[in-house]
Design a protein around this motif. Structure first.
Motif, PDB file in Angstrom:
ATOM      1  N   ILE A 196      37.308  57.546  36.209  1.00  0.00           N
ATOM      2  CA  ILE A 196      36.167  57.024  35.619  1.00  0.00           C
ATOM      3  C   ILE A 196      36.060  55.351  35.636  1.00  0.00           C
ATOM      4  O   ILE A 196      35.038  54.696  35.664  1.00  0.00           O
ATOM      5  CB  ILE A 196      35.573  57.290  34.432  1.00  0.00           C
ATOM      6  N   GLU A 197      37.677  54.794  35.774  1.00  0.00           N
ATOM      7  CA  GLU A 197      37.464  53.453  35.720  1.00  0.00           C
ATOM      8  C   GLU A 197      36.785  52.588  36.586  1.00  0.00           C
ATOM      9  O   GLU A 197      36.058  51.715  36.471  1.00  0.00           O
ATOM     10  CB  GLU A 197      39.063  52.773  35.539  1.00  0.00           C
ATOM     11  N   PRO A 198      36.816  53.089  37.822  1.00  0.00           N
ATOM     12  CA  PRO A 198      36.111  52.496  39.013  1.00  0.00           C
ATOM     13  C   PRO A 198      34.730  52.367  38.892  1.00  0.00           C
ATOM     14  O   PRO A 198      33.840  51.408  39.008  1.00  0.00           O
ATOM     15  CB  PRO A 198      36.764  52.773  40.182  1.00  0.00           C
ATOM     16  N   LEU A 199      34.172  53.460  38.337  1.00  0.00           N
ATOM     17  CA  LEU A 199      32.736  53.693  38.072  1.00  0.00           C
ATOM     18  C   LEU A 199      32.184  52.919  36.918  1.00  0.00           C
ATOM     19  O   LEU A 199      31.213  52.288  36.708  1.00  0.00           O
ATOM     20  CB  LEU A 199      32.427  55.040  37.847  1.00  0.00           C
ATOM     21  N   LEU A 200      33.168  52.737  35.829  1.00  0.00           N
ATOM     22  CA  LEU A 200      32.821  52.020  34.585  1.00  0.00           C
ATOM     23  C   LEU A 200      32.864  50.647  35.026  1.00  0.00           C
ATOM     24  O   LEU A 200      31.570  49.923  34.565  1.00  0.00           O
ATOM     25  CB  LEU A 200      33.915  52.046  33.579  1.00  0.00           C
ATOM     26  N   ALA A 201      33.454  49.899  35.823  1.00  0.00           N
ATOM     27  CA  ALA A 201      33.462  48.707  36.232  1.00  0.00           C
ATOM     28  C   ALA A 201      32.204  48.498  37.224  1.00  0.00           C
ATOM     29  O   ALA A 201      31.497  47.544  36.863  1.00  0.00           O
ATOM     30  CB  ALA A 201      34.785  48.493  37.313  1.00  0.00           C
ATOM     31  N   ALA A 202      31.850  49.312  37.881  1.00  0.00           N
ATOM     32  CA  ALA A 202      30.497  49.373  38.559  1.00  0.00           C
ATOM     33  C   ALA A 202      29.194  49.267  37.921  1.00  0.00           C
ATOM     34  O   ALA A 202      28.339  48.667  38.028  1.00  0.00           O
ATOM     35  CB  ALA A 202      30.517  50.203  39.853  1.00  0.00           C
ATOM     36  N   SER A 203      29.494  49.896  36.609  1.00  0.00           N
ATOM     37  CA  SER A 203      28.313  50.296  35.774  1.00  0.00           C
ATOM     38  C   SER A 203      27.979  48.911  35.135  1.00  0.00           C
ATOM     39  O   SER A 203      26.845  49.005  34.350  1.00  0.00           O
ATOM     40  CB  SER A 203      28.574  51.385  34.943  1.00  0.00           C
ATOM     41  N   GLY A 204      29.033  47.942  34.886  1.00  0.00           N
ATOM     42  CA  GLY A 204      28.912  46.941  34.182  1.00  0.00           C
ATOM     43  C   GLY A 204      28.981  47.349  32.760  1.00  0.00           C
ATOM     44  O   GLY A 204      28.387  46.471  32.075  1.00  0.00           O
ATOM     45  N   ARG A 205      29.612  48.052  32.243  1.00  0.00           N
ATOM     46  CA  ARG A 205      30.135  48.605  30.929  1.00  0.00           C
ATOM     47  C   ARG A 205      30.840  47.156  30.352  1.00  0.00           C
ATOM     48  O   ARG A 205      31.710  46.732  30.518  1.00  0.00           O
ATOM     49  CB  ARG A 205      30.781  49.684  30.838  1.00  0.00           C
ATOM     50  N   LYS A 206      30.058  46.887  28.971  1.00  0.00           N
ATOM     51  CA  LYS A 206      30.876  45.765  28.383  1.00  0.00           C
ATOM     52  C   LYS A 206      32.149  46.165  27.706  1.00  0.00           C
ATOM     53  O   LYS A 206      32.224  46.974  26.944  1.00  0.00           O
ATOM     54  CB  LYS A 206      29.677  45.212  27.587  1.00  0.00           C
ATOM     55  N   SER A 207      33.125  45.295  28.130  1.00  0.00           N
ATOM     56  CA  SER A 207      34.297  45.849  27.385  1.00  0.00           C
ATOM     57  C   SER A 207      34.256  45.352  25.922  1.00  0.00           C
ATOM     58  O   SER A 207      33.485  44.284  25.587  1.00  0.00           O
ATOM     59  CB  SER A 207      35.508  44.935  28.184  1.00  0.00           C
ATOM     60  N   MET A 208      35.195  45.979  24.882  1.00  0.00           N
ATOM     61  CA  MET A 208      35.315  45.631  23.634  1.00  0.00           C
ATOM     62  C   MET A 208      36.238  44.455  23.379  1.00  0.00           C
ATOM     63  O   MET A 208      36.188  43.696  22.502  1.00  0.00           O
ATOM     64  CB  MET A 208      35.564  46.671  22.809  1.00  0.00           C
ATOM     65  N   GLY A 209      36.763  44.028  24.414  1.00  0.00           N
ATOM     66  CA  GLY A 209      37.768  42.889  24.339  1.00  0.00           C
ATOM     67  C   GLY A 209      38.835  43.109  25.602  1.00  0.00           C
ATOM     68  O   GLY A 209      39.037  44.245  25.904  1.00  0.00           O
ATOM     69  N   LYS A 210      39.758  42.239  25.569  1.00  0.00           N
ATOM     70  CA  LYS A 210      41.013  42.171  26.508  1.00  0.00           C
ATOM     71  C   LYS A 210      42.052  41.991  25.661  1.00  0.00           C
ATOM     72  O   LYS A 210      42.381  40.868  25.117  1.00  0.00           O
ATOM     73  CB  LYS A 210      40.745  41.207  27.595  1.00  0.00           C
ATOM     74  N   ILE A 211      42.910  42.743  26.188  1.00  0.00           N
ATOM     75  CA  ILE A 211      44.500  42.657  25.310  1.00  0.00           C
ATOM     76  C   ILE A 211      45.468  42.668  26.457  1.00  0.00           C
ATOM     77  O   ILE A 211      45.556  43.445  27.521  1.00  0.00           O
ATOM     78  CB  ILE A 211      44.500  43.568  24.515  1.00  0.00           C
ATOM     79  N   ALA A 212      46.480  41.704  26.436  1.00  0.00           N
ATOM     80  CA  ALA A 212      47.588  41.671  27.199  1.00  0.00           C
ATOM     81  C   ALA A 212      48.848  42.360  26.310  1.00  0.00           C
ATOM     82  O   ALA A 212      48.957  41.702  25.264  1.00  0.00           O
ATOM     83  CB  ALA A 212      47.952  40.112  27.830  1.00  0.00           C
ATOM     84  N   ILE A 213      49.599  43.212  27.019  1.00  0.00           N
ATOM     85  CA  ILE A 213      50.473  43.745  26.213  1.00  0.00           C
ATOM     86  C   ILE A 213      51.785  43.751  27.057  1.00  0.00           C
ATOM     87  O   ILE A 213      51.632  44.294  28.322  1.00  0.00           O
ATOM     88  CB  ILE A 213      50.221  45.058  25.688  1.00  0.00           C
ATOM     89  N   GLY A 214      52.873  43.666  26.343  1.00  0.00           N
ATOM     90  CA  GLY A 214      54.268  43.595  27.109  1.00  0.00           C
ATOM     91  C   GLY A 214      55.413  43.592  26.144  1.00  0.00           C
ATOM     92  O   GLY A 214      55.329  43.355  24.935  1.00  0.00           O
TER      93      GLY A 214
END
Length: 207
Positions: free
Chosen positions: A76-94
Motif C-alpha cells: 500500500i505504500e506506493p498507493l498512499l504516496a499517490a493518494s497524497g496522504r499527509k504524513s504525521m512527520g518524518k523520522i531518520a533512524i540509524g
C-alpha cells in the motif's frame, strides 16, 4: 469489504500470507487505502506494542508482527504516496557509528511506519554525516540506536552536532538509559519500540 478485525488479528499473529491476501483483495476492490492502515494495521501494531510494554508479548512476537505489517505496507505504500496522504512527520533512524546491530532499530522503524510516520532508515554504522543527510531529507527527528556500550559515546557527538539546528535527537538501545540521555542532552529516550512511538508523538505535538 475488508474485515478490519481479521486484518488486525493477522498482523498481531504475524501471519504474513494472510495480511498480504487481505490487503491485496482490498486493493483489487478499490477500497479506501487509508482505512486499511488506520482501521486495521496501525491499531494492530499499537496493540502488540502495548502488550510488549506490559510484558505480555516478547521480542520474537513483536518481530513477526512487524514483518507481517511490512508485507502489507509494501503493497500500500506506493498507493498512499499517490493518494497524497499527509504524513504525521518524518523520522531518520540509524544505529550509531561502530555498531552493526539492527534488530532494535528495525523494530522501532516498523513501529513508526505503522503509526503513520515517514521513516528514513539510515542503516547501521551511522556517522554524523549520515544523520545530517537524514535532516537534509526532511527529518524532524533523528533517532540513534546502540547495542554496544563502546558505541554509546558517539550518541553524544550526534546530539552536540545537531544542537540548535531545529531537529530533535532521541536515543535508545539495550545499554542506554534515561540518565544517559539526560547526561548528553538528548531530546528523549525510550526503552522499547512502542515507547519510541509515544516519544515521537509527544515531541512532534510539542513543535
Amino acid at each position: 469489504m475488508t474485515d478490519f478485525e481479521a486484518l488486525k488479528a493477522a498482523v498481531i499473529k504475524g501471519k504474513r500470507n494472510d495480511v498480504t491476501a487481505i490487503v491485496q483483495e482490498a486493493i483489487n476492490n478499490k477500497e479506501n487505502i487509508n482505512d486499511i492502515l488506520d482501521k486495521g494495521m496501525i491499531p494492530a501494531m499499537r496493540e502488540i506494542g502495548d502488550r510488549f510494554s506490559r510484558n505480555e508479548a516478547y521480542v520474537p512476537e513483536l518481530l513477526i508482527a512487524a514483518r507481517a505489517m511490512q508485507s502489507g505496507l509494501a503493497l500500500i505504500e506506493p498507493l498512499l504516496a499517490a493518494s497524497g496522504r499527509k504524513s504525521m512527520g518524518k523520522i531518520a533512524i540509524g544505529t550509531v557509528k561502530g555498531d552493526l546491530h539492527d534488530i532494535g532499530k528495525n523494530l522501532v522503524a516498523i513501529m513508526l511506519k505503522g503509526a503513520g510516520y515517514d521513516v528514513i532508515d539510515l542503516g547501521v554504522n551511522c556517522d554524523v554525516e549520515k544523520y545530517e543527510q537524514g535532516m537534509r531529507d526532511g527529518a524532524q527527528i533523528i533517532a540513534c540506536s546502540s547495542l554496544l556500550t563502546t558505541t554509546m559515546p558517539y550518541m553524544k557527538e550526534v546530539v552536540e552536532h545537531f544542537r540548535g539546528k531545529g531537529v530533535k535527537v532521541i536515543i535508545g538501545g539495550a545499554p542506554v538509559t534515561q540518565s544517559y540521555a539526560d547526561e548528553i542532552g538528548a531530546d528523549g529516550y525510550s526503552e522499547d519500540a512502542n515507547g519510541a512511538v509515544r516519544l515521537v508523538d509527544s515531541l512532534l505535538k510539542a513543535c
